[in-house]
Motif scaffolding. Structure first.
Motif, PDB file in Angstrom:
ATOM      1  N   ALA A 248       0.810  -1.218   0.000  1.00  0.00           N
ATOM      2  CA  ALA A 248       0.000   0.000   0.000  1.00  0.00           C
ATOM      3  C   ALA A 248       0.845   1.270   0.000  1.00  0.00           C
ATOM      4  CB  ALA A 248      -0.939   0.008   1.212  1.00  0.00           C
ATOM      5  N   GLY A 249       2.167   1.125   0.107  1.00  0.00           N
ATOM      6  CA  GLY A 249       3.051   2.282   0.093  1.00  0.00           C
ATOM      7  C   GLY A 249       3.993   2.233  -1.094  1.00  0.00           C
ATOM      8  N   ALA A 250       4.993   3.078  -1.074  1.00  0.00           N
ATOM      9  CA  ALA A 250       6.033   3.038  -2.108  1.00  0.00           C
ATOM     10  C   ALA A 250       6.881   1.800  -1.864  1.00  0.00           C
ATOM     11  CB  ALA A 250       6.884   4.294  -2.045  1.00  0.00           C
ATOM     12  N   THR A 251       6.930   0.890  -2.828  1.00  0.00           N
ATOM     13  CA  THR A 251       7.582  -0.392  -2.590  1.00  0.00           C
ATOM     14  C   THR A 251       8.336  -0.885  -3.810  1.00  0.00           C
ATOM     15  OG1 THR A 251       7.190  -2.699  -1.926  1.00  0.00           O
ATOM     16  CG2 THR A 251       5.478  -1.655  -3.260  1.00  0.00           C
ATOM     17  N   ARG A 252       9.410  -1.631  -3.554  1.00  0.00           N
ATOM     18  CA  ARG A 252      10.128  -2.322  -4.619  1.00  0.00           C
ATOM     19  C   ARG A 252       9.404  -3.599  -5.042  1.00  0.00           C
ATOM     20  NH1 ARG A 252      15.754  -1.229  -5.368  1.00  0.00           N
ATOM     21  NH2 ARG A 252      16.646   0.236  -3.852  1.00  0.00           N
ATOM     22  N   LEU A 253       8.482  -4.080  -4.219  1.00  0.00           N
ATOM     23  CA  LEU A 253       7.788  -5.318  -4.536  1.00  0.00           C
ATOM     24  C   LEU A 253       7.000  -5.163  -5.826  1.00  0.00           C
ATOM     25  CD1 LEU A 253       6.433  -6.342  -1.013  1.00  0.00           C
ATOM     26  CD2 LEU A 253       8.521  -7.140  -2.147  1.00  0.00           C
ATOM     27  N   ALA A 254       7.090  -6.190  -6.689  1.00  0.00           N
ATOM     28  CA  ALA A 254       6.380  -6.155  -7.966  1.00  0.00           C
ATOM     29  C   ALA A 254       5.121  -7.003  -7.945  1.00  0.00           C
ATOM     30  CB  ALA A 254       7.300  -6.630  -9.084  1.00  0.00           C
ATOM     31  N   ALA A 255       4.957  -7.881  -6.943  1.00  0.00           N
ATOM     32  CA  ALA A 255       3.776  -8.730  -6.837  1.00  0.00           C
ATOM     33  C   ALA A 255       3.743  -9.324  -5.437  1.00  0.00           C
ATOM     34  CB  ALA A 255       3.781  -9.832  -7.892  1.00  0.00           C
ATOM     35  N   LEU A 256       2.539  -9.660  -4.962  1.00  0.00           N
ATOM     36  CA  LEU A 256       2.364 -10.218  -3.617  1.00  0.00           C
ATOM     37  C   LEU A 256       1.376 -11.359  -3.662  1.00  0.00           C
ATOM     38  CD1 LEU A 256       2.544 -10.151  -0.456  1.00  0.00           C
ATOM     39  CD2 LEU A 256       0.652  -8.503  -0.534  1.00  0.00           C
ATOM     40  N   ALA A 257       1.798 -12.521  -3.155  1.00  0.00           N
ATOM     41  CA  ALA A 257       0.896 -13.651  -2.916  1.00  0.00           C
ATOM     42  C   ALA A 257       0.773 -13.813  -1.412  1.00  0.00           C
ATOM     43  CB  ALA A 257       1.441 -14.926  -3.556  1.00  0.00           C
ATOM     44  N   ALA A 258      -0.429 -13.648  -0.879  1.00  0.00           N
ATOM     45  CA  ALA A 258      -0.644 -13.666   0.565  1.00  0.00           C
ATOM     46  C   ALA A 258      -1.736 -14.668   0.913  1.00  0.00           C
ATOM     47  CB  ALA A 258      -1.021 -12.276   1.070  1.00  0.00           C
ATOM     48  N   TYR A 259      -1.384 -15.640   1.710  1.00  0.00           N
ATOM     49  CA  TYR A 259      -2.350 -16.638   2.160  1.00  0.00           C
ATOM     50  C   TYR A 259      -2.624 -16.459   3.650  1.00  0.00           C
ATOM     51  CZ  TYR A 259      -2.141 -19.157  -2.256  1.00  0.00           C
ATOM     52  OH  TYR A 259      -2.246 -19.508  -3.582  1.00  0.00           O
ATOM     53  N   VAL A 314      -1.988  -8.638  -6.766  1.00  0.00           N
ATOM     54  CA  VAL A 314      -2.136  -9.302  -5.474  1.00  0.00           C
ATOM     55  C   VAL A 314      -2.934 -10.588  -5.642  1.00  0.00           C
ATOM     56  CG1 VAL A 314      -3.188  -9.135  -3.182  1.00  0.00           C
ATOM     57  CG2 VAL A 314      -1.987  -7.173  -4.134  1.00  0.00           C
ATOM     58  N   LEU A 315      -2.440 -11.659  -5.032  1.00  0.00           N
ATOM     59  CA  LEU A 315      -3.170 -12.918  -4.900  1.00  0.00           C
ATOM     60  C   LEU A 315      -3.466 -13.130  -3.424  1.00  0.00           C
ATOM     61  CD1 LEU A 315      -4.148 -15.838  -5.603  1.00  0.00           C
ATOM     62  CD2 LEU A 315      -1.730 -16.537  -5.420  1.00  0.00           C
ATOM     63  N   LEU A 316      -4.726 -13.322  -3.076  1.00  0.00           N
ATOM     64  CA  LEU A 316      -5.113 -13.624  -1.706  1.00  0.00           C
ATOM     65  C   LEU A 316      -5.780 -14.999  -1.666  1.00  0.00           C
ATOM     66  CD1 LEU A 316      -6.699 -10.259  -0.437  1.00  0.00           C
ATOM     67  CD2 LEU A 316      -4.345 -11.057  -0.198  1.00  0.00           C
ATOM     68  N   GLY A 317      -5.492 -15.757  -0.614  1.00  0.00           N
ATOM     69  CA  GLY A 317      -6.137 -17.045  -0.398  1.00  0.00           C
ATOM     70  C   GLY A 317      -6.456 -17.210   1.067  1.00  0.00           C
ATOM     71  N   ILE A 318      -7.630 -17.776   1.367  1.00  0.00           N
ATOM     72  CA  ILE A 318      -8.043 -17.905   2.767  1.00  0.00           C
ATOM     73  C   ILE A 318      -8.998 -19.079   2.919  1.00  0.00           C
ATOM     74  CG2 ILE A 318     -10.054 -16.369   2.596  1.00  0.00           C
ATOM     75  CD1 ILE A 318      -9.188 -15.259   5.390  1.00  0.00           C
ATOM     76  N   GLY A 319      -9.000 -19.686   4.092  1.00  0.00           N
ATOM     77  CA  GLY A 319      -9.939 -20.751   4.397  1.00  0.00           C
ATOM     78  C   GLY A 319     -11.316 -20.190   4.718  1.00  0.00           C
ATOM     79  N   GLU A 320     -12.336 -20.935   4.355  1.00  0.00           N
ATOM     80  CA  GLU A 320     -13.711 -20.489   4.587  1.00  0.00           C
ATOM     81  C   GLU A 320     -13.976 -20.212   6.059  1.00  0.00           C
ATOM     82  OE1 GLU A 320     -18.278 -22.132   3.699  1.00  0.00           O
ATOM     83  OE2 GLU A 320     -16.534 -23.385   3.262  1.00  0.00           O
TER      84      GLU A 320
END
Length: 416
Positions: A248-259, A314-320
């Motif tokens: 959400a800020g100024a970042t070097r990250l080019a992609a995020l996968a967050a589970y 962004v890729l998000l994954g979560i359990g029901e």
């Protein structure tokens, strides 16, 4: 007395009656993706009837694996030795983690055994696993660099972010299986409040973890092995939350996968979930007074409108039925994101995503590989892909809402 101290008996009962699965349903499968041998795991929890027994059990089984590793190393069987040192390292890591006192000499001793095993892995794998220490805001942040075989130049790289209950060594196995084997560099980290970073006196604050992520990304960008424009992040649980803050800020990250990213109100994780979560985070942040922690940390942690500032895929994954973030709150967070995005909800899964652990680790890595290769499909403006993955193998496309909601939308008023 804090809630976590007053209710610690509940965790002991759960361990005694139902073992690890009573605390984290199907969580064993996730630990297998983190390098734990199933026989080691079963041997440990056959011995454990209370939380106080965890360091001893992990240490005893770790010592067995380390002794065998040394035997094979002496006889020149390098790969067998390295595999056993890995098993030992993750268990020594678990043993030291279970002691929440940075001054306890037992914690330092167990950490030394873990570091020794990692050192042997690095030696046996021709320097492809290396310790990293980076000065950061008056302290040191610690990581492990994982490199592919052979000559590597300008490769994509992924920061492997641990949950609050994890350490950098937990990614020793996954880094090789899912990243370096594909020609990618990986950096498994301990941010402020975690592992050796915390032992050295560096606590987590409301916003210093995302700055630490930028320090790690800067380190990777300076390596000849890494393409500075292709650095991504794979985050589990709290590191999914920290990754979203960084994105959400100024970042070097080019992609995020967050589970399993903790992205709700933080009352669930700290007031309704197992009391150990709050106890751990208070230790990580250096708070002793629960009321002050609630006011200065808990109540200020929700992402809320920050999610709208995310600009990377962004890729998000979560359990029901994630115990730490109610699904409707996770979907509300997802809906605030305006960047190219994807949401996967796994039917009847809890926070560890144990029933789909191997799938999650592989898909997250492959998605990042594609995103960092510049796949235009993942970067298309307005991309919004949603799936509800049923346990029977069927997949709902176009919506991540469970079938039993029957078209109801409990988060419809939270789209902004």
């Amino acid at each position: 007395m804090s809630r976590s101290e007053a209710q610690s008996w509940s965790l002991d009962i759960a361990l005694a009656q139902g073992g690890f699965d009573a605390l984290h349903p199907e969580g064993k499968n996730t630990l297998l993706q983190l390098g734990h041998d199933p026989a080691d795991f079963d041997t440990v929890f056959e011995q454990v009837k209370s939380g106080a027994m965890l360091p001893k059990a992990w240490a005893e089984v770790a010592a067995r694996a380390e002794r065998r590793a040394a035997h094979y190393e002496r006889d020149g069987y390098r790969r067998t030795a390295a595999d056993l040192y890995l098993r030992a390292a993750v268990m020594w890591g678990r043993a030291q983690y279970s002691i929440f006192d940075t001054a306890d000499p037992r914690k330092a001793s167990l950490r030394a055994r873990c570091n020794h095993c990692v050192e042997r892995i690095g030696e046996l794998r021709d320097g492809r696993v290396r310790r990293v220490e980076i000065p950061f805001e008056g302290g040191i942040i610690h990581a492990l660099l994982h490199l592919p075989d052979g000559e590597v130049r300008q490769a994509p790289a992924v920061i492997l972010g641990p949950g609050m209950d994890m350490i950098k060594e937990d990614y020793l196995y996954a880094a090789e299986r899912y990243y370096t084997s594909r020609g990618m560099a990986a950096l498994s980290i301990e941010g402020p409040g975690q592992g050796e970073s915390r032992t050295g006196g560096l606590a987590v604050t409301l916003d210093n973890y995302e700055r630490a992520l930028e320090a790690y990304a800067g380190y990777l960008a300076g390596l000849p092995e890494v393409d500075a424009g292709r650095i991504g992040m794979f985050g589990i649980s709290m590191s999914g939350y920290w990754g979203l803050r960084a994105a959400a800020g100024a970042t070097r990250l080019a992609a995020l996968a967050a589970y399993e990213a903790v992205c709700g109100d933080f009352l669930t994780i700290f007031e309704r979930a197992q009391p150990s979560f709050k106890k751990n985070y208070m230790y990580m942040s250096g708070y002793r007074d629960e009321a002050i922690f609630d006011r200065e940390m808990r109540d200020r942690m929700p992402l809320d409108a920050m999610a709208a500032d995310i600009r990377i895929p962004v890729l998000l994954g979560i359990g029901e039925f994630d115990e730490l973030t109610p699904l409707e709150q996770a979907l509300a967070c997802y809906q605030r994101i305006r960047a190219p995005k994807e949401m996967r909800v796994y039917e009847n899964e809890f926070h560890p995503l144990g029933g789909v652990a191997a799938e999650v680790f592989r898909y997250g890595a492959e998605w990042l590989e594609r995103a960092l290769s510049g796949d235009p499909a993942l970067r298309e403006p307005g991309r919004d892909v949603r799936h509800y993955l049923r346990r029977d193998g069927h997949i709902g496309d176009g919506s991540a809402a469970p079938d039993w909601w029957q078209g109801a939308d409990p988060v419809g008023g939270l789209r902004a």
